[in-house]
Design an enzyme around this catalytic site. Structure first.
Site, PDB file in Angstrom:
ATOM      1  N   GLN A 100       0.807  -1.214   0.000  1.00  0.00           N
ATOM      2  CA  GLN A 100       0.000   0.000   0.000  1.00  0.00           C
ATOM      3  C   GLN A 100       0.842   1.266   0.000  1.00  0.00           C
ATOM      4  O   GLN A 100       0.450   2.281  -0.563  1.00  0.00           O
ATOM      5  CB  GLN A 100      -0.931  -0.014   1.231  1.00  0.00           C
ATOM      6  CG  GLN A 100      -1.942   1.130   1.265  1.00  0.00           C
ATOM      7  CD  GLN A 100      -2.772   1.090   2.521  1.00  0.00           C
ATOM      8  OE1 GLN A 100      -2.348   0.585   3.548  1.00  0.00           O
ATOM      9  NE2 GLN A 100      -3.977   1.617   2.447  1.00  0.00           N
ATOM     10  N   TYR A 140       2.840 -11.836   3.362  1.00  0.00           N
ATOM     11  CA  TYR A 140       2.514 -10.431   3.140  1.00  0.00           C
ATOM     12  C   TYR A 140       3.382  -9.874   2.006  1.00  0.00           C
ATOM     13  O   TYR A 140       4.613  -9.892   2.083  1.00  0.00           O
ATOM     14  CB  TYR A 140       2.724  -9.602   4.404  1.00  0.00           C
ATOM     15  CG  TYR A 140       1.825  -9.971   5.566  1.00  0.00           C
ATOM     16  CD1 TYR A 140       0.706 -10.793   5.397  1.00  0.00           C
ATOM     17  CD2 TYR A 140       2.089  -9.500   6.847  1.00  0.00           C
ATOM     18  CE1 TYR A 140      -0.112 -11.120   6.465  1.00  0.00           C
ATOM     19  CE2 TYR A 140       1.274  -9.824   7.922  1.00  0.00           C
ATOM     20  CZ  TYR A 140       0.177 -10.647   7.726  1.00  0.00           C
ATOM     21  OH  TYR A 140      -0.621 -10.967   8.798  1.00  0.00           O
ATOM     22  N   SER A 162      -2.789 -18.996  14.469  1.00  0.00           N
ATOM     23  CA  SER A 162      -3.720 -17.955  14.038  1.00  0.00           C
ATOM     24  C   SER A 162      -5.005 -18.589  13.533  1.00  0.00           C
ATOM     25  O   SER A 162      -4.962 -19.506  12.702  1.00  0.00           O
ATOM     26  CB  SER A 162      -3.092 -17.097  12.926  1.00  0.00           C
ATOM     27  OG  SER A 162      -4.004 -16.113  12.458  1.00  0.00           O
ATOM     28  N   SER A 201      -7.394  -6.735  13.092  1.00  0.00           N
ATOM     29  CA  SER A 201      -8.558  -5.955  12.669  1.00  0.00           C
ATOM     30  C   SER A 201      -9.423  -5.498  13.840  1.00  0.00           C
ATOM     31  O   SER A 201     -10.651  -5.632  13.798  1.00  0.00           O
ATOM     32  CB  SER A 201      -9.403  -6.749  11.667  1.00  0.00           C
ATOM     33  OG  SER A 201     -10.263  -5.897  10.940  1.00  0.00           O
ATOM     34  N   LYS A 244     -15.697   6.393   9.503  1.00  0.00           N
ATOM     35  CA  LYS A 244     -15.546   7.189   8.281  1.00  0.00           C
ATOM     36  C   LYS A 244     -16.436   6.715   7.145  1.00  0.00           C
ATOM     37  O   LYS A 244     -16.632   7.440   6.164  1.00  0.00           O
ATOM     38  CB  LYS A 244     -14.086   7.201   7.839  1.00  0.00           C
ATOM     39  CG  LYS A 244     -13.532   5.852   7.392  1.00  0.00           C
ATOM     40  CD  LYS A 244     -12.057   5.977   7.035  1.00  0.00           C
ATOM     41  CE  LYS A 244     -11.436   4.641   6.666  1.00  0.00           C
ATOM     42  NZ  LYS A 244      -9.993   4.760   6.371  1.00  0.00           N
ATOM     43  N   GLY A 278      -2.131  -1.173  12.074  1.00  0.00           N
ATOM     44  CA  GLY A 278      -1.281  -0.812  10.952  1.00  0.00           C
ATOM     45  C   GLY A 278      -1.435   0.666  10.672  1.00  0.00           C
ATOM     46  O   GLY A 278      -2.297   1.337  11.238  1.00  0.00           O
TER      47      GLY A 278
END
Length: 339
Positions: free
Chosen positions: A28, A55, A155, A209, A219, A288
């Site tokens: 990103q 990732y 996980s 998250s 938002k 993040g």
């Protein structure tokens, strides 16, 4: 500064706000910005960093290693993961899963990319139904004995999988200390089974998250287009993942949190992060950032105590749309290796 919590039934402490680079580094944001954000995290007191070999197809580990290169290793807690396919495509038959081969290849590749001799926490990124659990746990035991990882985590494992993995880890004389599930005020599926089992076994949650992919920031507004440049518009930033959270009933419920946050003296993101940290089984919330200044807001959730009436108001606002079914953990986990 950021508070610390013990990870599982161990003496190992992690910063309760942990920096994760799932969809930012090498994807990103540009590398210079990513490195600046890691340095900002360190300035703010974050010392725990979570990544994974998958990732950006291994590139995120390289960026994180570069960002931490000149830091004192003993003052950092570095986590990474193994399971998903990595490397050039098409992937080979052993480029995925939790076989002994893939785990040993995985840890060696991660250490090389991160530029370290060991990671503090090595995690099974999912459960592998195609590999005997005994093989997987033996490989993790060997990695611990070799000094390549200090602790082992998983996980998105179910309560039953955690119980079986913990029993084998105990037999093999190493510590299974953590699980990394999705958890937020909108996604509460671990509360019914995973958390009680983890508390019994001495396993902590490192949750990802906590802001529900940014939806709990407030938002995204009901009946309105998603903001330009937001995660919902960027396929590299998880646009597909966030779509299920953009229904008007969810967004209307989230807007009810705005006065609750204001009354508590918090921003909406701070409220979301502080909420997951109220669960005593949560050792850390993964956050993040695509810009350094975003972290300044997030870290202020550390050490916040939400009163019972605030927690009750959050529950009342989100109860109609929050997902709580424990079966979702198994339902969202792959039943076979992904090629």
């Amino acid at each position: 500064m950021v508070n610390y919590r013990y990870l599982g039934n161990s003496g190992f402490k992690v910063s309760e706000i942990t920096y994760g680079n799932w969809i930012t580094h090498a994807s990103q944001v540009e590398n210079d910005a990513a490195i600046a954000t890691v340095h900002k995290a360190l300035d703010l007191g974050i010392t725990s960093f979570d990544t994974a070999d998958v990732y950006a197809n291994t590139a995120a580990e390289v960026v994180l290693g570069e960002a931490l290169k000149h830091q004192r290793r003993e003052s950092l807690e570095i986590f990474t993961k193994v399971y998903w396919p990595v490397g050039p495509t098409p992937h080979g038959p052993n480029d995925t899963g939790l076989s002994r081969k893939h785990i040993l290849d995985g840890i060696n590749g991660s250490l090389r990319r991160l530029g370290v001799d060991y990671v503090d926490l090595y995690q099974a990124h999912r459960y592998d139904h195609e590999t005997p659990l005994e093989e997987t746990m033996q490989a993790f035991a060997d990695i611990v004995r070799q000094g390549k990882a200090l602790y082992i985590g998983v996980s998105e494992w179910t309560a039953e999988q955690l119980r079986e993995g913990h029993a084998l880890a105990k037999e093999l004389r190493f510590q299974l200390v953590s699980n990394q599930p999705q958890y937020s005020a909108l996604w509460r599926v671990i509360e019914g089974e995973v958390v009680p089992t983890s508390e019994e076994l001495g396993i902590s949650q490192i949750v990802w998250s906590p802001m529900a992919q940014g939806v709990l920031s407030g938002k995204y507004l009901p009946g309105q287009p998603v903001p330009a440049g937001s995660r919902a518009t960027d396929e590299k930033s998880g646009a597909g993942f966030i779509k299920r959270l953009l229904e008007d009933d969810v967004l209307e419920a989230v807007q009810k949190l705005r006065p609750i946050a204001a009354e508590a003296g918090l921003t909406m993101p701070q409220l979301a992060i502080a909420w997951v940290l109220q669960n005593p089984n949560v050792a850390a919330a993964l956050v993040g950032a695509s810009r350094p200044e975003q972290l300044e807001d997030s870290v202020k959730a550390s050490g916040v105590t939400l009163d019972a009436d605030v927690l009750a108001a959050i529950d009342a606002a989100l109860a109609p749309v929050a997902v709580t079914d424990p079966a979702e953990t198994a339902r969202t986990s792959p039943k076979a290796r992904v090629a």
